[in-house]
Design a protein around this motif. Structure first.
Motif, PDB file in Angstrom:
ATOM      1  N   SER A   1      -3.200  49.393  -6.143  1.00 16.77           N
ATOM      2  CA  SER A   1      -4.599  49.384  -5.710  1.00 16.77           C
ATOM      3  C   SER A   1      -4.742  48.554  -4.446  1.00 16.77           C
ATOM      4  CB  SER A   1      -5.496  48.772  -6.791  1.00 16.77           C
ATOM      5  OG  SER A   1      -5.317  49.426  -8.000  1.00 16.77           O
TER       6      SER A   1
ATOM      7  N   GLY B   1     -12.800  49.675  -6.181  1.00 25.66           N
ATOM      8  CA  GLY B   1     -12.841  49.209  -4.795  1.00 25.66           C
ATOM      9  C   GLY B   1     -11.473  49.096  -4.150  1.00 25.66           C
ATOM     10  N   GLY B   2     -10.418  49.558  -4.829  1.00 24.93           N
ATOM     11  CA  GLY B   2      -9.094  49.483  -4.230  1.00 24.93           C
ATOM     12  C   GLY B   2      -8.755  50.733  -3.450  1.00 24.93           C
ATOM     13  N   HIS B   3      -7.535  50.758  -2.869  1.00 27.05           N
ATOM     14  CA  HIS B   3      -7.008  51.983  -2.272  1.00 27.05           C
ATOM     15  C   HIS B   3      -5.896  52.442  -3.185  1.00 27.05           C
ATOM     16  CE1 HIS B   3      -8.320  50.917   2.118  1.00 27.05           C
ATOM     17  NE2 HIS B   3      -9.326  51.052   1.282  1.00 27.05           N
TER      18      HIS B   3
END
Lengths: 429, 658
Positions: free
Chosen positions: B291, B357-359
């Motif tokens: 993440s 909210g992560g990548h």
């Protein structure tokens, strides 16, 4: 078990492949299993104890389904929303390095505790309710003692004393009055077993040196499937039993019939009658082959009632011959046939065997074919059983050495003897 | 590390005092001798992994045989005895010989790297743990090759079914002895991990900066140290009953069979957390990495792990709801069981918070990690349902329970560990696993697993009891059983692909540079495969995700490292211990002794080797002599002076000397 025997079985596995492929098609039509309406289902309660347990099950089920939908939705949303979708996403600057939010945490913890309280309250109520018969109904309760044995059940009726004998004893089919709480004392004579009649009550274990009990009640007359639910050795899987709930009047009649000594068939007039064979040839049964007919399942209680009456076509001469075989082959050493010769208590009480719908601990339907199957190859039906291997000083069909090899055959039954025994046992209504 | 560097163990070139040749430590760097004598935590971890995966496949074959037998009603592929042996050995093997050692492999390999240590605290004790585990595995499985067969008393071994009266053959002796040895191995290993984590953290690595996997290692180790004594007591008592006719569980002489259940489950329930916490640790490493943001609520995740470990000792009797505990005890254990759901749920919330909210990089380890969360949720929710004791009276020992704990142990533990293998594979071996094959195996395992175990919920509620070698076709159990067997084969194919790909990658996979996943913790700061000394310079830790911090403060760290390197060089370079053969021989002594106790006949056969006591004594003598030599052999090692540029491969010049 051993490696070589494993290799042998792998051969058998291959042979079954074809058979299995065809069953795939068969079971394809039977995908209604989500209904869970089998004979032994926990999802249909037919008594107050099982109903209380089922009700609690639904509470827990709905609570966790709601939580699952909420949490699952959050998880699914996060997964799809924040997924890197392109090369650019993958090489983007890392997102803000946040470390958490105490308010969210505390809120979620509080919510989980609240959800658990919803489960906890009915749980506590049900624990007390299912443990002991409600005070108001205690006076009306009927008492029975159940004992687990490897691999069958012994049932005693302490309230039904028979003169000079003691309490009424039966086995594998427990007959109870319907609409009345029944307290069952749970004992075992060897290892741990567990008494489970799913439609009437959850299980309670039968543990050595421990006096357990459960209570149950059948709403109305019925025929219920039960099974041992604690692993108890080789034949655990085939240690089953039945519970038959009867109306007050029928129950009384049944008690009278059971308290009577074994039925004696009058010898036919005219001497020297030769027994007619009941079987033209014995069927050879596969191991584990189903021992019931589909016809029986349709109305088991009616069939049970039918079973109480003597067979009209019984061959009296054969029955008398069978009674003799029962003595000669030392069956009497382990089995009681009250009023006849049998006095032993190691095996199930057979005084009224013919009135039961099943034999071999609820495994096989009680009919001449299955009785013959059981008498001829008991170890194929119920591996390791005491009738076959003996118990203590009592010799069974065979004697084995320490390594399990058969060293001598003590009881050998000819086909004619099996026929006679079947007739005799069948006459014990 | 300061203490080690300055200790008098460091050989500064003076000759050691003369002593018999047998007491010099071996120096083999290759071949069988290297593997038998290694004290390197990475090699020991690797061996744990190999043995665990081997037994995982054995347990898998046993599971498939069980499913074949239950595929159709009234089936007769296995006899009753064979079937009972299969489920006993499937459970025992998967728990003690597959999942636990696989976790142990990660503890060994990863934990020292995560805390910036060069090895565990007691390297030779570590080797002893490994070999004792192997010995225990041999004793447990030796029955396959004996007349009496492998154990068939259930993995829970309830007395009195396991007493000599009801189970006179050797198979139960093997089970009793094998588990005791595995207990010795686990306790020794856990003490080692505890001491390592508490004492050997790099400077600046405070407890609240420990990576979560290391935290879970610590908690799991405490659970093992506290839980295994309970089962060891039970096993010793059972052994005494069987060998010396004592009366702990012998009902006819006043023994209490229920005592076994309490002792067993005081161990058995923490054992569940021993199996799941390492996987939770792995997941808590993978999710932040993929993440690309820190773990959400680190302190709460750590605290809830500890809370689970603590409460885990107070819920054992929920395995005994049907034994007639009485109202108060039942209520207490039901409530405690519900309470333990809270810290477990908190972990799930925090994992979702980590994703938020992560990548998210959807690599194979991430797929397994997400699969873990979903499946563990299922298992957790059916677990909450079990905590309602009266409802549990219907579910206990039915297939509903089988479904529940397979969701926790496969969907939970195993998915976590499989994710871990994928995740750390580039670090272990410097090669990466193909994404295509990795994801394919994930989907097969995921689908196969659900097809196998989801129908079992229905089976259990429809009244099918566990541990039954056959069932009749008129009870409505046919279709779910058939579907489950099909699923088991899909699962089996998925697992096969997983391992074939791993073996292929080990030999032929694409080579990758260090820190392949853009990791966050210290193990990613070293070259791959890791050099034997792990860290050229012991790192100084400034933040929780230490390596992530280093990557974002490179100048500061470089200067700091140069200073440390100089200091260490002044102390004589990196000290490495020589290998030792004595841990191995100590375990061999245990093996001989165990054969004496469990394999030799109760009635002595002619000859010296026919008597239990003789063989056991020989084993004891071998063990004590080995321990003696272990104590007396020198504590020398050798020094390494890796040069600056050598960080990228492990070609450091060893300067071996006695």
């Amino acid at each position: 078990m051993q490696l070589p025997s494993l290799l042998r079985t792998s051969g058998r596995i291959a042979a079954r492949a074809l058979f299995l492929a065809s069953t795939l098609l068969l079971t394809g039509c039977d995908l209604n299993f989500w209904r869970m309406d089998g004979h032994q289902t926990t999802m249909i309660a037919e008594g107050p104890v099982a109903r209380s347990q089922l009700h609690l099950f639904y509470v827990t089920c709905w609570v966790v389904i709601v939580i699952f939908i909420l949490v699952g939705a959050a998880l699914a949303y996060a997964t799809f929303k924040f997924r890197a979708r392109s090369e650019a996403d993958e090489h983007a600057e890392p997102p803000p390095q946040g470390h958490g939010n105490p308010l969210v945490e505390v809120g979620l913890i509080a919510a989980s505790v609240f959800a658990l309280v919803i489960i906890a309250i009915p749980t506590l109520r049900a624990i007390w309710y299912t443990y002991e018969i409600p005070e108001a109904e205690k006076a009306n309760a009927y008492e029975i003692k159940a004992t687990g044995e490897q691999w069958w059940f012994r049932f005693e009726y302490p309230k039904e004393q028979i003169e000079n004998v003691g309490p009424l004893v039966t086995s594998n089919e427990l007959v109870i009055p319907a609409g009345r709480p029944v307290k069952i004392d749970l004992r075992t004579s060897d290892v741990i077993h567990s008494f489970w009649v799913p439609k009437l009550a959850g299980k309670v274990d039968m543990i050595p040196n421990r006096g357990n009990h459960l209570w149950l009640q059948a709403d109305k007359p019925g025929y219920f499937w039960g099974q041992c639910a604690e692993y108890c050795g080789d034949s655990h899987a085939v240690m089953r039993f039945r519970v038959i709930a009867l109306g007050e009047k029928e129950f009384k009649e049944w008690l009278v019939a059971q308290k009577a000594p074994a039925r004696t068939v009058t010898p036919p007039t005219g001497a020297n009658t030769q027994a007619k064979p009941q079987f033209t040839a014995f069927k050879e049964w596969r191991k584990n082959e189903a021992g019931y007919t589909d016809k029986f399942d349709v109305s088991p209680l009616d069939n049970w009632v039918q079973q109480q009456y003597p067979d009209k076509n019984e061959d009296a001469a054969l029955v008398i011959q069978g009674r003799k075989v029962f003595q000669e082959k030392t069956c009497i050493v382990c089995h009681t046939v009250r009023g006849h010769e049998g006095v032993g208590i190691n095996g199930p009480n057979l005084t009224h065997l013919g009135s039961r719908t099943t034999i071999a601990a609820g495994l096989l339907e009680n009919n001449p074919e299955q009785l013959a199957r059981w008498l001829r190859h008991p170890n194929d039906v119920k591996p390791g059983n005491k009738m076959y291997l003996g118990i203590g000083a009592m010799k069974g069909y065979v004697t084995t050495d320490q390594r399990g090899n058969v060293v001598s055959h003590n009881i050998v039954l000819s086909d004619a003897e099996v026929t006679a025994l079947v007739a005799y046992l069948n006459s014990l209504k | 590390m300061e203490a080690t560097v300055k200790s008098h163990f460091i050989d500064k070139g003076e000759k050691s005092p003369a002593r018999p040749a047998i007491l010099y430590r071996p120096t083999a760097k290759t071949g069988l001798m290297m593997w038998l004598t290694t004290v390197d935590h990475k090699r020991i971890g690797f061996l744990y992994g190999i043995f665990a995966l081997f037994f995982f496949l054995v347990g898998g074959v046993e599971a498939l045989l069980i499913r074949i037998q239950l595929m159709v009603p009234n089936n007769n592929v296995l006899s009753a005895e064979q079937y009972n042996t299969m489920f006993t050995m499937h459970g025992t093997t998967m728990i003690f010989l597959a999942i636990m050692p696989l976790s142990s492999a990660f503890f060994n390999f990863i934990m020292p790297l995560q805390i910036g240590a060069r090895d565990v605290a007691f390297p030779r004790l570590n080797a002893f743990s490994l070999w004792t585990f192997v010995v225990g595995a041999i004793i447990l499985n030796i029955g396959w090759f004996m007349h009496d067969g492998a154990p068939d008393g259930g993995w829970f071994g309830y007395a009195p079914l396991t007493s000599r009266i009801f189970n006179p053959d050797h198979s139960i002796d093997l089970w009793v002895m094998g588990l005791q040895l595995l207990g010795v191995a686990s306790i020794a290993a856990s003490l080692n991990f505890i001491v390592t984590i508490i004492n050997m953290r790099a400077p600046g690595m405070t407890m609240m900066r420990l990576p979560v996997f290391t935290w879970m290692t610590l908690i799991t180790s405490f659970l093992i140290v506290l839980a295994f004594p309970a089962i060891t007591i039970a096993l010793v008592e059972l052994m005494m009953d069987r060998l010396f006719h004592t009366n702990f569980f012998e009902a006819s002489n006043g023994g209490m069979p229920i005592l076994w259940q309490h002792l067993f489950w005081v161990f058995g329930h923490p054992e569940v957390y021993i199996l799941i916490l390492p996987a939770m640790g792995v997941i808590s490493e993978i999710l932040p990495t993929f993440s690309r943001k820190p773990l959400f609520g680190y302190p709460i995740v750590v605290f809830s792990g500890a809370a689970i470990g603590f409460l885990g000792f107070g819920v054992w009797s929920h395995h005994m709801f049907t034994t007639g505990l009485g109202n108060i005890a039942t209520a207490a254990f039901a409530l405690a069981t519900m309470a333990i759901a809270v810290p477990t749920g908190v972990k799930i919330f925090n994992w979702i918070g980590t994703l938020w909210g992560g990548h998210l990089m959807m690599r194979t380890p991430m797929m397994f990690a997400l699969g873990f969360i979903w499946m563990f949720m299922f298992g957790g929710f059916s677990g909450i349902m079990h905590s309602a004791a009266p409802a549990d009276a219907q579910q206990q020992d039915s297939y509903f329970v089988v479904a529940h704990f397979h969701y926790v142990l496969i969907g939970g533990s195993l998915f976590g560990l499989l994710a871990g293998i994928h995740f750390w594979f580039p670090l272990f071996f410097g090669r990466k696993v193909s994404e295509f094959w990795g994801k394919l195996s994930f989907w097969l395992i995921f689908i196969g697993f659900n097809v196998t175990f989801f129908p079992m919920h229905f089976l259990g509620l429809n009244g099918m009891p566990r541990r039954t070698f056959t069932y009749d076709g008129n009870l409505g159990w046919n279709a779910p059983n058939f579907i489950a067997t099909i699923g088991a084969f899909i699962l089996g194919i998925g697992v096969a692909i997983y391992f074939i790909v791993m073996v292929y990658t080990y030999f032929k996979g694409e080579r990758v540079k260090r820190d392949y996943w853009d990791g966050r913790t210290l193990e990613w700061s070293i070259p791959n495969p890791p050099p034997e000394y792990n860290f050229r310079v012991i790192p100084t830790v400034h933040a929780r995700d230490a390596w992530w911090y280093e990557k974002h403060h490179q100048a500061e760290i470089a200067q700091e490292k140069a200073e440390h390197a100089k200091e260490e060089a002044e102390h004589g370079g990196i000290h490495m211990p020589f290998p030792s053969i004595w841990p191995f021989f100590t375990s061999v002594g245990l093996l001989i002794g165990a054969i004496g106790v469990a394999v030799i006949n109760h009635d002595p056969s002619p000859g010296f080797w026919g008597t239990k006591i003789n063989v056991s004594m020989i084993g004891g003598v071998v063990m004590f002599i080995s321990i003696y030599f272990w104590a007396l052999e020198g504590n020398e090692g050798y020094h390494l002076h890796p040069e600056d540029g050598e960080d990228h491969d492990s070609a450091a010049k060893p300067a071996a000397k006695h």
